[in-house]
Design a protein around this motif. Sequence first.
Motif, PDB file in Angstrom:
ATOM      1  N   LEU A  63       5.426   0.502   4.684  1.00  0.00           N
ATOM      2  CA  LEU A  63       4.988   1.663   5.454  1.00  0.00           C
ATOM      3  C   LEU A  63       6.191   2.343   6.106  1.00  0.00           C
ATOM      4  O   LEU A  63       6.367   3.566   6.022  1.00  0.00           O
ATOM      5  N   SER A  64       7.031   1.559   6.730  1.00  0.00           N
ATOM      6  CA  SER A  64       8.199   2.123   7.404  1.00  0.00           C
ATOM      7  C   SER A  64       9.128   2.799   6.397  1.00  0.00           C
ATOM      8  O   SER A  64       9.664   3.882   6.659  1.00  0.00           O
ATOM      9  N   GLY A  65       9.303   2.175   5.254  1.00  0.00           N
ATOM     10  CA  GLY A  65      10.162   2.767   4.224  1.00  0.00           C
ATOM     11  C   GLY A  65       9.633   4.125   3.786  1.00  0.00           C
ATOM     12  O   GLY A  65      10.388   5.104   3.696  1.00  0.00           O
ATOM     13  N   ALA A  66       8.341   4.187   3.527  1.00  0.00           N
ATOM     14  CA  ALA A  66       7.751   5.451   3.074  1.00  0.00           C
ATOM     15  C   ALA A  66       7.830   6.512   4.166  1.00  0.00           C
ATOM     16  O   ALA A  66       8.093   7.684   3.899  1.00  0.00           O
ATOM     17  N   ALA A  67       7.618   6.082   5.403  1.00  0.00           N
ATOM     18  CA  ALA A  67       7.687   7.029   6.516  1.00  0.00           C
ATOM     19  C   ALA A  67       9.112   7.544   6.667  1.00  0.00           C
ATOM     20  O   ALA A  67       9.338   8.743   6.876  1.00  0.00           O
ATOM     21  N   GLU A  68      10.068   6.665   6.517  1.00  0.00           N
ATOM     22  CA  GLU A  68      11.467   7.069   6.677  1.00  0.00           C
ATOM     23  C   GLU A  68      11.871   8.070   5.594  1.00  0.00           C
ATOM     24  O   GLU A  68      12.544   9.050   5.858  1.00  0.00           O
ATOM     25  N   ARG A  69      11.433   7.789   4.372  1.00  0.00           N
ATOM     26  CA  ARG A  69      11.754   8.727   3.286  1.00  0.00           C
ATOM     27  C   ARG A  69      10.880   9.964   3.348  1.00  0.00           C
ATOM     28  O   ARG A  69      11.040  10.887   2.560  1.00  0.00           O
ATOM     29  N   ASN A  70       9.915   9.947   4.259  1.00  0.00           N
ATOM     30  CA  ASN A  70       8.937  11.034   4.374  1.00  0.00           C
ATOM     31  C   ASN A  70       8.235  11.279   3.043  1.00  0.00           C
ATOM     32  O   ASN A  70       7.996  12.421   2.637  1.00  0.00           O
ATOM     33  N   ASP A  71       7.877  10.191   2.390  1.00  0.00           N
ATOM     34  CA  ASP A  71       7.149  10.301   1.121  1.00  0.00           C
ATOM     35  C   ASP A  71       5.857  11.083   1.345  1.00  0.00           C
ATOM     36  O   ASP A  71       5.175  10.912   2.359  1.00  0.00           O
ATOM     37  N   ASP A  72       5.531  11.911   0.399  1.00  0.00           N
ATOM     38  CA  ASP A  72       4.398  12.832   0.564  1.00  0.00           C
ATOM     39  C   ASP A  72       3.073  12.129   0.254  1.00  0.00           C
ATOM     40  O   ASP A  72       2.447  12.371  -0.780  1.00  0.00           O
ATOM     41  N   ILE A  73       2.668  11.277   1.163  1.00  0.00           N
ATOM     42  CA  ILE A  73       1.412  10.547   0.975  1.00  0.00           C
ATOM     43  C   ILE A  73       0.602  10.526   2.271  1.00  0.00           C
ATOM     44  O   ILE A  73       1.117  10.853   3.340  1.00  0.00           O
TER      45      ILE A  73
ATOM     46  N   GLY B 164       4.552  15.692   3.194  1.00  0.00           N
ATOM     47  CA  GLY B 164       5.289  14.584   3.777  1.00  0.00           C
ATOM     48  C   GLY B 164       4.323  13.493   4.208  1.00  0.00           C
ATOM     49  O   GLY B 164       3.175  13.463   3.771  1.00  0.00           O
ATOM     50  N   PHE B 165       4.802  12.654   5.058  1.00  0.00           N
ATOM     51  CA  PHE B 165       4.045  11.450   5.409  1.00  0.00           C
ATOM     52  C   PHE B 165       3.009  11.740   6.487  1.00  0.00           C
ATOM     53  O   PHE B 165       3.320  12.248   7.551  1.00  0.00           O
ATOM     54  N   LYS B 166       1.766  11.375   6.200  1.00  0.00           N
ATOM     55  CA  LYS B 166       0.669  11.609   7.143  1.00  0.00           C
ATOM     56  C   LYS B 166      -0.011  10.271   7.418  1.00  0.00           C
ATOM     57  O   LYS B 166      -0.343   9.551   6.483  1.00  0.00           O
TER      58      LYS B 166
ATOM     59  N   ALA C  84       0.818  -1.216   0.000  1.00  0.00           N
ATOM     60  CA  ALA C  84       0.000   0.000   0.000  1.00  0.00           C
ATOM     61  C   ALA C  84       0.856   1.273   0.000  1.00  0.00           C
ATOM     62  O   ALA C  84       0.722   2.128  -0.866  1.00  0.00           O
ATOM     63  N   ALA C  85       1.738   1.377   0.964  1.00  0.00           N
ATOM     64  CA  ALA C  85       2.486   2.626   1.126  1.00  0.00           C
ATOM     65  C   ALA C  85       3.375   2.902  -0.080  1.00  0.00           C
ATOM     66  O   ALA C  85       3.423   4.031  -0.584  1.00  0.00           O
ATOM     67  N   ILE C  86       4.048   1.882  -0.551  1.00  0.00           N
ATOM     68  CA  ILE C  86       5.008   2.137  -1.619  1.00  0.00           C
ATOM     69  C   ILE C  86       4.304   2.360  -2.954  1.00  0.00           C
ATOM     70  O   ILE C  86       4.765   3.164  -3.775  1.00  0.00           O
ATOM     71  N   THR C  87       3.190   1.698  -3.162  1.00  0.00           N
ATOM     72  CA  THR C  87       2.472   1.966  -4.405  1.00  0.00           C
ATOM     73  C   THR C  87       1.979   3.414  -4.392  1.00  0.00           C
ATOM     74  O   THR C  87       2.085   4.124  -5.397  1.00  0.00           O
ATOM     75  N   ALA C  88       1.474   3.834  -3.252  1.00  0.00           N
ATOM     76  CA  ALA C  88       1.032   5.234  -3.150  1.00  0.00           C
ATOM     77  C   ALA C  88       2.209   6.181  -3.362  1.00  0.00           C
ATOM     78  O   ALA C  88       2.067   7.231  -4.004  1.00  0.00           O
ATOM     79  N   ALA C  89       3.364   5.815  -2.851  1.00  0.00           N
ATOM     80  CA  ALA C  89       4.554   6.664  -3.055  1.00  0.00           C
ATOM     81  C   ALA C  89       4.933   6.687  -4.532  1.00  0.00           C
ATOM     82  O   ALA C  89       5.328   7.734  -5.066  1.00  0.00           O
ATOM     83  N   GLY C  90       4.807   5.566  -5.184  1.00  0.00           N
ATOM     84  CA  GLY C  90       5.082   5.516  -6.622  1.00  0.00           C
ATOM     85  C   GLY C  90       4.100   6.386  -7.385  1.00  0.00           C
ATOM     86  O   GLY C  90       4.476   7.125  -8.300  1.00  0.00           O
ATOM     87  N   ILE C  91       2.847   6.294  -7.007  1.00  0.00           N
ATOM     88  CA  ILE C  91       1.825   7.115  -7.668  1.00  0.00           C
ATOM     89  C   ILE C  91       2.134   8.594  -7.445  1.00  0.00           C
ATOM     90  O   ILE C  91       2.062   9.403  -8.363  1.00  0.00           O
TER      91      ILE C  91
ATOM     92  N   LYS D 111      -0.284  18.635 -13.270  1.00  0.00           N
ATOM     93  CA  LYS D 111      -0.035  20.011 -12.838  1.00  0.00           C
ATOM     94  C   LYS D 111      -0.554  20.248 -11.434  1.00  0.00           C
ATOM     95  O   LYS D 111       0.024  21.012 -10.677  1.00  0.00           O
ATOM     96  N   GLU D 112      -1.663  19.603 -11.119  1.00  0.00           N
ATOM     97  CA  GLU D 112      -2.268  19.846  -9.815  1.00  0.00           C
ATOM     98  C   GLU D 112      -1.611  19.026  -8.715  1.00  0.00           C
ATOM     99  O   GLU D 112      -1.050  17.970  -8.960  1.00  0.00           O
ATOM    100  N   TYR D 113      -1.768  19.516  -7.508  1.00  0.00           N
ATOM    101  CA  TYR D 113      -1.297  18.769  -6.359  1.00  0.00           C
ATOM    102  C   TYR D 113      -2.289  17.649  -6.078  1.00  0.00           C
ATOM    103  O   TYR D 113      -3.488  17.871  -6.037  1.00  0.00           O
ATOM    104  N   ILE D 114      -1.787  16.482  -5.888  1.00  0.00           N
ATOM    105  CA  ILE D 114      -2.668  15.338  -5.689  1.00  0.00           C
ATOM    106  C   ILE D 114      -2.364  14.636  -4.378  1.00  0.00           C
ATOM    107  O   ILE D 114      -1.198  14.424  -4.027  1.00  0.00           O
ATOM    108  N   HIS D 115      -3.435  14.320  -3.646  1.00  0.00           N
ATOM    109  CA  HIS D 115      -3.264  13.509  -2.452  1.00  0.00           C
ATOM    110  C   HIS D 115      -3.159  12.049  -2.857  1.00  0.00           C
ATOM    111  O   HIS D 115      -4.133  11.472  -3.322  1.00  0.00           O
ATOM    112  N   SER D 116      -2.007  11.502  -2.673  1.00  0.00           N
ATOM    113  CA  SER D 116      -1.880  10.075  -2.942  1.00  0.00           C
ATOM    114  C   SER D 116      -2.117   9.349  -1.626  1.00  0.00           C
ATOM    115  O   SER D 116      -1.433   9.591  -0.635  1.00  0.00           O
TER     116      SER D 116
END
Lengths: 183, 183, 386, 386, 99, 99, 294, 294
Positions: free
Chosen positions: G109-119, G197-199, G71-78, G87-92
């Motif tokens: 999840l931990s990976g995305a949180a560590e990278r502070n991926d904006d999801i 960042g990560f929420k 879940a987390a990494i696919t969202a980060a990829g998206i 062009k628009e800001y998107i909530h992934s």
Amino acid sequence: MLEIRVHGRGGQGGVIASKILAYAFAMEGKYVQAFPEFGVERRGAPVTAFIRVSEGKINIRSKIYEPQHLIVLEPTLLGAIDITEGLKDGGFIVINTKKRPDELNLKVKNSKIATVDATGIALKYRLGSSASPIVNTAILGGFAKATGFVKIESIVEAIKKEVPIKPEENAQAAIEAYNSTLM
Amino acid sequence: MLEIRVHGRGGQGGVIASKILAYAFAMEGKYVQAFPEFGVERRGAPVTAFIRVSEGKINIRSKIYEPQHLIVLEPTLLGAIDITEGLKDGGFIVINTKKRPDELNLKVKNSKIATVDATGIALKYRLGSSASPIVNTAILGGFAKATGFVKIESIVEAIKKEVPIKPEENAQAAIEAYNSTLM
Amino acid sequence: MSEQKVIMGNHALSYGAVTSRVQVVAAYPITPQTQVVELLSEMCADGTLDAEFIKVESEHSAMAASIGASAAGARAFTATSSQGLALMHEMLHWAVGARLPIVMGNINRSMAPPWTIWSEQTDSLSQRDTGWLQIYASSNQEVYDSVLIAYKVAENKKVSLPVMIVLDAFFLSHTSENVNLIDQKDADRYLKPYNPEFKLDIKNPHTFGGLTTADWYMELRYKIQKAMEDSIDVIKEAHKEFKDLFGREYGLVETYKCEDADTILVAIATAASTAKEVIDELRKEGKKVGLLRIRFFRPFPFDDVKKNLKNSKKVIVLDRNLSPGNGGIVYQEVKSALYNEPVKPKVYGYIAGLGGRDITVDTIKKLFEDAQKSEPAEVKWMEVKI
Amino acid sequence: MSEQKVIMGNHALSYGAVTSRVQVVAAYPITPQTQVVELLSEMCADGTLDAEFIKVESEHSAMAASIGASAAGARAFTATSSQGLALMHEMLHWAVGARLPIVMGNINRSMAPPWTIWSEQTDSLSQRDTGWLQIYASSNQEVYDSVLIAYKVAENKKVSLPVMIVLDAFFLSHTSENVNLIDQKDADRYLKPYNPEFKLDIKNPHTFGGLTTADWYMELRYKIQKAMEDSIDVIKEAHKEFKDLFGREYGLVETYKCEDADTILVAIATAASTAKEVIDELRKEGKKVGLLRIRFFRPFPFDDVKKNLKNSKKVIVLDRNLSPGNGGIVYQEVKSALYNEPVKPKVYGYIAGLGGRDITVDTIKKLFEDAQKSEPAEVKWMEVKI
Amino acid sequence: MIKKIGKKIIFEKADDLPPNAMSLGTTEFNETGSWRNERPVVDKDKCIACGICWKFCPDMSIKEDAQGKAEIDYVFCKGCGICAAECPVKAIKMIEEEK
Amino acid sequence: MIKKIGKKIIFEKADDLPPNAMSLGTTEFNETGSWRNERPVVDKDKCIACGICWKFCPDMSIKEDAQGKAEIDYVFCKGCGICAAECPVKAIKMIEEEK
Amino acid sequence: MKYSIPEKELINPGHLACQGCGGALAMRIVLKTLGENTILTIPACCWSVIDGPFPYSAVKVPLFHTAFETAAITAAGIKAGTKKVEKEYIHSVAWAGDGGTFDIGLQALSGAAERNDDIFYFVYDNEAYMNTGIQRSSATPKGAWTTTTPTTFPKLESKKDLDAIVAAHNVPYQATVSVSYPEDFTKKLEKAVKKRGFKFFHILAPCPPGWKTNPEDTIKLGRMAVESGIFPLYEIENGENYTINMPSPKKELKPVNEYLLKQGRFRHLKEKDIELIQEIINKRWEKLKRLAGV
Amino acid sequence: MKYSIPEKELINPGHLACQGCGGALAMRIVLKTLGENTILTIPACCWSVIDGPFPYSAVKVPLFHTAFETAAITAAGIKAGTKKVEKEYIHSVAWAGDGGTFDIGLQALSGAAERNDDIFYFVYDNEAYMNTGIQRSSATPKGAWTTTTPTTFPKLESKKDLDAIVAAHNVPYQATVSVSYPEDFTKKLEKAVKKRGFKFFHILAPCPPGWKTNPEDTIKLGRMAVESGIFPLYEIENGENYTINMPSPKKELKPVNEYLLKQGRFRHLKEKDIELIQEIINKRWEKLKRLAGV
Ligand SMILES: Cc1ncc(C[n+]2csc(CCOP(=O)(O)OP(=O)(O)O)c2C)c(N)n1
Ligand SMILES: Cc1ncc(C[n+]2csc(CCOP(=O)(O)OP(=O)(O)O)c2C)c(N)n1
Ligand code: SF4
Ligand code: SF4
Ligand code: SF4
Ligand code: SF4
């Protein structure tokens, strides 16, 4: 086809040396291959790299078992391993050492031995640290001089393109080595 | 070969009913298959299960498209879905309802309809909660009675072996249903 | 002494594990496998089965835990399906390289996306190159019996390889039918405690699986292939002993009316069971047809396949799977097996029943009909809506 | 305009990605792939490549991130090897089912255990059933060029499938050689920005990959197979356009002196390159030998294989891989492809070079020698110490 | 060709399908009212239009009537009973569906 | 047949190998002394036998001599220099290996 | 009618959730606030069924079904993809069950949180693997029955403290929320929408079949969970700044037994089991108050 | 000679670690205390090379090489297996690098911790993927160069706080240790050996090539890390009871710049970068002291 083997220690840049040399040949219109011995060697352990040079496309993609020429980055290796394994007759051996070729007492039949104080030159140009000077560019100057296979200008240009840190100094080191190689 | 279809709602135990019934047949020396409709139905949604019974080994392993007999655990389904889809002529339909067969107005050609108040019986024996009584064992008594295909004793024994919670009460419910089935 | 139950294929797996006295179970739930795990966890909880149950956090870990347990010398069992099997993939290779006799049930389910939970054999067949032995079952009795047979074969020192027992989603996994359980005492005569030649042993400490250079890696792979080849005889013996003790007979393949058949259907799993109905019907019509069910897909039973097919004129292969960009997997392997034979039947391949589409008596009849009137092609589809 | 560099195969991949203007890179290091990632992360850091680089925590996530990025409409790239590829396995299936044109480099390395880092193609060939297109390269120039070609093919609406570019560990990955880089402007003429037919689009919101019952799952698989079949022409066009623009010519297969050959060697990857030396030598001895290199292993190039082999008397297949319990994978597939041909050459299969064992000119000569004097068998080993 | 019957989408053949199983319609095809065992009935006199039932309905089956009061959408309401349980004035009763 | 030459293990053929790549010998076959650029030399007069060099050597290359003082095992010592760096009385010197 | 949360619906009825599903309600609330510039990623979980079978979908925003553990990494990829192409800001948004979060999806999840991926990451926690028929997850509370923790041997281990794990990643914003408190939930969503960042949102989502409860009690149970402190509502910013929203840290917690005994999954518990659970709750509550400095 | 830690060696020389490898030394120390009733599981990491090529091995206890992401669970499997087949109590030990622990192996680690599997988990933390040639891991400190965080864009994120993550699992025992303090290390090992359940050790293991340091400085660097508080030594029992061992919580921390500048991987850092790092250290140190109640 030229087949060359490079000997060094993990961390010394022997693999990069092989690549720079190949590049120098390529700039002279040659087809080249440069590759390391495929191992997991750690810092300090002996490492090996190879170069093939040819006028035509190189199809053969197996390792080099019987090189004709050698480049030795680390004189202490001469005692530690058998650098001449599989060596063909009639080639060149270029060694980083303060000694003259005839002082080395190498057991080779028909190879021409050249020596160059690459370490001294590297230290002079502050390449690497004083504990582990990086000698890989300097020795290529020695190779160019000893063999005449490739122009020192090509080596210099290859160094400038391939070496990210201190390219100028490395180039100078190669030239100085070129000029101080003994045979 | 007997082919029977069971209709119920997610959470009502229709699939278990099919298994108990199959087990009862097996105890009488039959070869059986019992399986659910292969879906992802949620609590509340209509679910279906199937039973095959045969004297010999059952090799066929596809679904049942044209059952001969039906068991309906949930009377509200009669309005919601077409329970008679694919139904073959000449079988039995056993329905959990307070109503008499003739009050139901089912559009079937040649099937014999039997009804039994399995819900009432389940409530009486406190099977499941009062909001969702578990009617799957009671209705099997009705099936045994209506069809005569399987002995009520076999049903009772199958229930005792297969139902982990309140096996006795479930068995009693089946017997009571057996005795109160209307045709 | 044996008890008859009416149980679903998934529970046949669980009971098989119990009768095999497995010592460590590590598994993760997935539809349509969950009942395997649920029953085992109940039986571990109430003491029916004296095993450690590790409720792992993923299938990847299920296989890794099984590997660890097996390397320590315990009999390990797990079960999964589709996505779970795929997630284990690296560890499937691992179990083989480490030569560990793990037994795993896999409930066939088609691969996502899109999400699906229905039967199709691409999940396990696409593991054909990992080095697992594979048994495709076609009844719950066979599922149950195969667990014991699988351990017997896997743990044989000549084999030392893991075995996957494969059953079709729903058509077996969720279908309850008559199964005779073997009395534990009899089972114990058949399957002895696991007594490995090598294990992690503090009294005799060794390292397993250290970095291996080009000097010897190839020879280790050679030994795996050799073990696969040797397993053929080991399987035959295991089947024979099983028959002697319990009366039920199995082979690497199952043949049905093949002897004089000029057209033979090749299939695996439940479709092969349904096919018997078709064979019977067609035989009644006077057609010389037969069935070859491949039970062991790995090791691929070259000899049995060749022997049984070589006298036929036409072979029809039914594939409930797809290797995209090539075609049906069984089709491919059957053709390949027959290739260097002196006389060869025509071989037809059909893909049918993907994603749980039912393979009915009708479906199978159509294969025979089509093969009568057409030429083989790389990929033919049956009952696809195009 | 093009620049010549002397670069290793791994960097050829990185440069290929740069020239293809990839937009999202998600990768995880593994020997012998690391240089691909290192160079790309440098180029992303210094702005040479305008891409998002996600430094994922595993290969599984590398593929999942690539899937997400691609589904969002971006051009995604990753690279891996062996264990990493295996760990991605579930997601490899995913990328296919989701029909996403991801391009991935895979550096062939043999599978553990035991640990090994050397060349062997079992890692990628055992992914043959996942639905990825697979290109096996035999020079760094081909690696580089193939990245552009791969995107061109993958993103074609008729295809919409991911492509794997496979290169031998060390023999290509770490071997530096002459590579001509394509000028960006020319490359842009060849490879247009990715403009997907479907994507996650807030202006046109849809769900992708929802639960699909037996009603239509099979048809979706059919479409994947169809896309594979259609990709053959798409690939040919992409090759043609590539040749027209850049002068270098590629095919689904590469033939070398096949026309009049009575014995043809079939091989993939670098072994096929070395084999040319052997062909030349044997030709000098007057032997009518040729080489068929399979460049695209998926889609399997049935027509090219049949066409080129059908007039030969003997075919020798060299497999640097093993499907335990069956044999060499290419051998199997070649035999299967030729099966229904009216006239068939004898096909010999040999397994050689596993775990990085060098395949030399000598090795290949031995294959020709052995095939001269023996009969084919399911599994033959070359240069294994037994 | 893709047909639509009401909210139902009918494919004829593979060509009709989006290759990646992209959705083409909404779950409104699925009239989940048939799942109901009990139906909520609003006593409009009691209803104070507080919106609490609306807020908590997992099935978006509470609408506003002309008076702004709660109205049940029986097409979809599954009969969970949350609205009745949460209504602060007990304006909603669950009564058994006819059998 | 498996041969042993010193600590080296020599296989002849596949049959010799444990199928699961089980180890049969120790890394002592690998005389890592050859890795050394510099060699530690102990000044026995200075050495106070505190054991600190022993404690920190990653290569188990410090032994006790008859007097309980530190002695280097040059067969394996890789010449990292930790012992010299950590010796509290500077009893160990690193000197360049002869070239 | 009074609308205390945004009126707009971004999901359709007809979805396949069970009667009284907390997870369905949770999605309804979330999409109301996030709005249409949202792309959902959903791994295997009840919601992969709830959303409806192909070719139908319940949600009115783009949704990508992904593999269980991603879940987390696919969202980060998206997110990375949309950055390059939109062009628009998107909530992934990653939307997963507790199994997909606490167990098989934890690493991503931990990976995305560590990278502070904006999801955004939402876990709707129904405290077991429900989609596959109620198996134990590491979010299952101590003492609970599931099909893999039978009443003869109910779950031994305490619920994994995922919130503390996420907090250890120092992510910009995280919160616990409940479907029984939609206004609190919405307020937090509004806060989070402004962050980059990560929420992370941890939603308690009662599940009638899984908890063996009556569908109409879903909201009540959510409330009891909060009031008893077994699932307190709080926020953490940057892994450090804790704010307790509910129950009031000043008041005594309500005893947990009523909450437990309303649920079939706990009905086998003995009095002393419940006492032990009460103790654990009290201890965790004290710890939370300490962290929040109250 | 004085032996302040157990004399017995359970590893052989001739292993393949680089000159001055902290990870090699760490294993030496650990095996001395755990002794012969130990089975090691090692995933991909430098130690898969260090141990030596087949058919050789450096360790004198059984060792199972396992896949990169599976250290904890393979060890748990081994433990379960030995429980069934061995009479003696066996320490099942997972031994992994930081990449195999903080990143790709985190999920298996968390699973084992949650189940409280009776194993030891050691992470020898050299703060990057060294075996593959120095790529970033989530244990790589902020500001560090690696081959995937070039000096043009060194690592942005802080080191993942794995110790806090493990603590959130309330495991019986966990500790941070350093090869530069073998006595402290040994003492903690002796403590842990007596515990049952999940035991976690986080070892800082300097790596000359990866840190671009001189081999002889390995011990010195370990010391500087502790003294500067960038890697303090402490224990946690049951996720709650913190004990700080070193540096003394009563004294000021030594400034971190000397530690950083001794390492090539930090040499590009500007003064203000170092200040920022110092700030983070100070903050974390305060937090740790708070947790330890000192
Ligand atoms: C790799 C993999 N393993 C297992 C599954 C089966 N599976 C699908 S949903 C699910 C449970 C999901 O549980 P949770 O995340 O808690 O969500 P819930 O179903 O409770 O909403 C499982 C085990 C899967 N799809 N993929
Ligand atoms: C699935 C998988 N991905 C990648 C690798 C490659 N790999 C081997 S070791 C390693 C790095 C290990 O890093 P760490 O765990 O920090 O240990 P170190 O090498 O630093 O000792 C990597 C990426 C692998 N073996 N398996
Ligand atoms: S130099 Fe290093 S390896 Fe050699 S004895 Fe000293 S500490 Fe040990
Ligand atoms: S550290 Fe120095 S003094 Fe101590 S034992 Fe070693 S050499 Fe002797
Ligand atoms: S099982 Fe629970 S979470 Fe899943 S749909 Fe039903 S109520 Fe919702
Ligand atoms: S790279 Fe670092 S951790 Fe790996 S062996 Fe060398 S010094 Fe040790």
